[in-house]
Design a protein around this motif. Structure first.
Motif, PDB file in Angstrom:
ATOM      1  N   GLY A 279       0.783  -0.998   0.059  1.00 45.21           N
ATOM      2  CA  GLY A 279       0.142   0.010  -0.038  1.00 45.21           C
ATOM      3  C   GLY A 279       0.869   1.386   0.090  1.00 45.21           C
ATOM      4  O   GLY A 279       0.500   2.356   0.479  1.00 45.21           O
ATOM      5  N   TRP A 280       1.979   1.106  -0.509  1.00 47.13           N
ATOM      6  CA  TRP A 280       2.760   2.534  -0.486  1.00 47.13           C
ATOM      7  C   TRP A 280       2.136   3.404  -1.693  1.00 47.13           C
ATOM      8  O   TRP A 280       1.543   3.102  -2.658  1.00 47.13           O
ATOM      9  N   LYS A 281       2.056   4.723  -1.469  1.00 47.02           N
ATOM     10  CA  LYS A 281       1.664   5.531  -2.297  1.00 47.02           C
ATOM     11  C   LYS A 281       2.538   5.822  -3.496  1.00 47.02           C
ATOM     12  O   LYS A 281       3.614   6.107  -3.441  1.00 47.02           O
ATOM     13  N   GLY A 282       1.815   5.833  -4.639  1.00 43.70           N
ATOM     14  CA  GLY A 282       2.488   6.426  -5.941  1.00 43.70           C
ATOM     15  C   GLY A 282       3.739   5.492  -6.220  1.00 43.70           C
ATOM     16  O   GLY A 282       3.912   4.329  -5.931  1.00 43.70           O
ATOM     17  N   ASP A 283       4.993   6.010  -6.620  1.00 46.85           N
ATOM     18  CA  ASP A 283       6.291   5.373  -6.940  1.00 46.85           C
ATOM     19  C   ASP A 283       7.122   5.246  -5.727  1.00 46.85           C
ATOM     20  O   ASP A 283       8.309   5.190  -6.013  1.00 46.85           O
ATOM     21  N   ALA A 284       6.437   5.399  -4.331  1.00 47.65           N
ATOM     22  CA  ALA A 284       7.517   6.024  -3.061  1.00 47.65           C
ATOM     23  C   ALA A 284       8.361   4.510  -2.990  1.00 47.65           C
ATOM     24  O   ALA A 284       9.697   4.886  -2.812  1.00 47.65           O
ATOM     25  N   LEU A 285       8.083   3.510  -3.004  1.00 47.01           N
ATOM     26  CA  LEU A 285       8.866   2.379  -2.485  1.00 47.01           C
ATOM     27  C   LEU A 285       9.759   2.097  -3.885  1.00 47.01           C
ATOM     28  O   LEU A 285      11.026   2.028  -3.774  1.00 47.01           O
ATOM     29  N   GLN A 286       9.569   2.367  -5.050  1.00 45.33           N
ATOM     30  CA  GLN A 286      10.287   2.192  -6.278  1.00 45.33           C
ATOM     31  C   GLN A 286      11.456   3.396  -6.168  1.00 45.33           C
ATOM     32  O   GLN A 286      12.503   3.046  -6.296  1.00 45.33           O
ATOM     33  N   ARG A 287      11.249   4.536  -5.717  1.00 43.07           N
ATOM     34  CA  ARG A 287      12.028   5.543  -5.663  1.00 43.07           C
ATOM     35  C   ARG A 287      13.008   5.034  -4.438  1.00 43.07           C
ATOM     36  O   ARG A 287      14.129   5.545  -4.831  1.00 43.07           O
ATOM     37  N   ALA A 288      12.557   4.548  -3.455  1.00 43.40           N
ATOM     38  CA  ALA A 288      13.519   4.286  -2.193  1.00 43.40           C
ATOM     39  C   ALA A 288      14.448   2.909  -2.915  1.00 43.40           C
ATOM     40  O   ALA A 288      15.704   3.136  -2.532  1.00 43.40           O
ATOM     41  N   MET A 289      13.949   2.002  -3.466  1.00 38.55           N
ATOM     42  CA  MET A 289      14.829   0.958  -4.149  1.00 38.55           C
ATOM     43  C   MET A 289      15.660   1.376  -5.161  1.00 38.55           C
ATOM     44  O   MET A 289      16.969   0.806  -5.292  1.00 38.55           O
ATOM     45  N   ASN A 290      15.484   2.688  -5.660  1.00 42.05           N
ATOM     46  CA  ASN A 290      16.458   3.146  -6.677  1.00 42.05           C
ATOM     47  C   ASN A 290      17.432   4.145  -6.271  1.00 42.05           C
ATOM     48  O   ASN A 290      18.338   4.677  -6.874  1.00 42.05           O
ATOM     49  N   SER A 291      17.419   4.435  -4.896  1.00 40.97           N
ATOM     50  CA  SER A 291      18.249   5.297  -4.330  1.00 40.97           C
ATOM     51  C   SER A 291      19.533   4.719  -3.627  1.00 40.97           C
ATOM     52  O   SER A 291      19.460   3.272  -3.662  1.00 40.97           O
ATOM     53  N   SER A 292      20.222   5.341  -3.065  1.00 41.10           N
ATOM     54  CA  SER A 292      21.343   4.513  -2.166  1.00 41.10           C
ATOM     55  C   SER A 292      21.201   4.984  -0.864  1.00 41.10           C
ATOM     56  O   SER A 292      22.291   4.675  -0.178  1.00 41.10           O
TER      57      SER A 292
END
Length: 339
Positions: A279-292
């Motif tokens: 239930g993450w909003k929008g692309d929040a989890l993907q942004r986190a996984m793409n970060s360092s």
């Protein structure tokens, strides 16, 4: 499937990252509801402790990230729900009492019960060698089963227990349910599989759309098989139970007085299990996984929005099932006396 072919392309194009999330979620509700395994049933068969978004209910469909008004998790964009069975202490007179949940010392002080949630990549030491695809709206899964037998903890390598010396103890993770009092309490661990079939957001058994390649716990996972080729975040829960308050009345006959709410009256722990609803909003989890970012460095907009412990603890789901769950009980909630 067009979406799946795009994922394959992204694997080649997206730069690897080192993101790993570890965060606390306070309890959003304690009640007999299970929208994954028993959708629509009020009450469900056994008691669960639940964290995350306050939209949690007997039936949940659609994009959970767009439902609810608050979340009990550190990351305010995470409206997912995470839940497990509840641990009870069985007195020698046959009565039961719920074991309180302790906060994790590695997290901010004051979190009301709940769990520690992890979203890691391959492991803690070699993150970043592949693209991680975030879960999609409508995704759900379980690990373990309340009906599994003695082979359950062998089959599900991510189901483990740790007898704590103190709240900082993390190892060893063992498959045997402790039968003696633990000095600092008991931690239950639920590690979910991280390889997805790329097609199904759920499956009839809530597990077949995922595949596990990890030998156990927070260890490197082998490559995903062709049947489940999409690497997703390695999701894990840690729950710390304050069993110490019962140590003085622990039975002396060698029996285990700790039982889960699904009716594990012999105290084997075989049926330990957990449920997840993305239930993450929008692309929040993907942004986190793409970060360092790692752990707390992911907070305060870098890249995820976060909230205070006070805000987390204020959030609560509607109480649908009204029954007594605290104090000494004649039977486990939902179970006839003597079962």
């Amino acid at each position: 499937m067009k979406w799946f072919s795009n994922v394959v392309t992204l694997v080649a194009l997206v730069a690897p990252s080192e993101a790993a999330l570890r965060f606390g979620c306070s309890t959003v509700t304690l009640q007999r509801l299970d929208p994954v395994v028993e959708p629509g049933q009020v009450p469900s068969a056994h008691l669960h402790q639940v964290v995350g978004g306050n939209a949690f209910n007997a039936t949940m469909t659609g994009d959970i990230g767009e439902q609810g008004t608050c979340t009990t998790c550190v990351f305010s964009e995470d409206f997912s729900n995470y839940w497990t069975a509840v641990l009870f202490f069985k007195h020698q007179n046959g009565s039961y009492k719920r074991v309180p949940i302790m906060e994790n010392d590695a997290l901010p002080a004051g979190i009301n019960g709940g769990m520690t949630i992890y979203y890691t990549q391959q492991d803690f030491n070699s993150n970043g060698n592949q693209h991680i695809t975030a879960f999609k709206p409508g995704f759900r899964m379980t690990v373990g089963s309340p009906t599994q037998g003695a082979d359950g903890l062998t089959k599900h390598k991510g189901l483990r227990f740790t007898c704590l010396d103190n709240k900082d103890t993390r190892f060893p993770e063992v498959s045997d349910f402790p039968t003696k009092p633990c000095k600092g309490g008991l931690m239950t661990e639920h590690h979910f599989p991280a390889c997805w079939d790329g097609k199904n957001l759920d499956s009839p058994d809530h597990q077949s759309h995922m595949y596990d390649t990890q030998p156990t716990g927070f260890t490197p996972g082998a490559a995903c098989p062709s049947t489940h080729p999409v690497r997703m975040p390695q999701l894990a829960y840690e729950t710390l139970w304050d069993t110490t308050q019962f140590n003085s009345i622990w039975p002396t006959d060698g029996s285990n007085p700790l039982v889960f709410s699904f009716g594990d009256v012999e105290g084997h722990g075989y049926g330990t299990h957990a449920d997840y609803m993305f239930g993450w909003k929008g692309d929040a989890l993907q942004r986190a996984m793409n970060s360092s970012c790692m752990f707390t460095a992911c907070e305060n907009g870098k890249p995820l929005k976060s909230q205070s412990v006070t805000e987390m603890n204020k959030c609560a789901a509607k109480n649908v099932v009204n029954e007594k769950i605290d104090g000494w009980l004649d039977a486990l909630p939902g179970h006839p006396k003597g079962t």
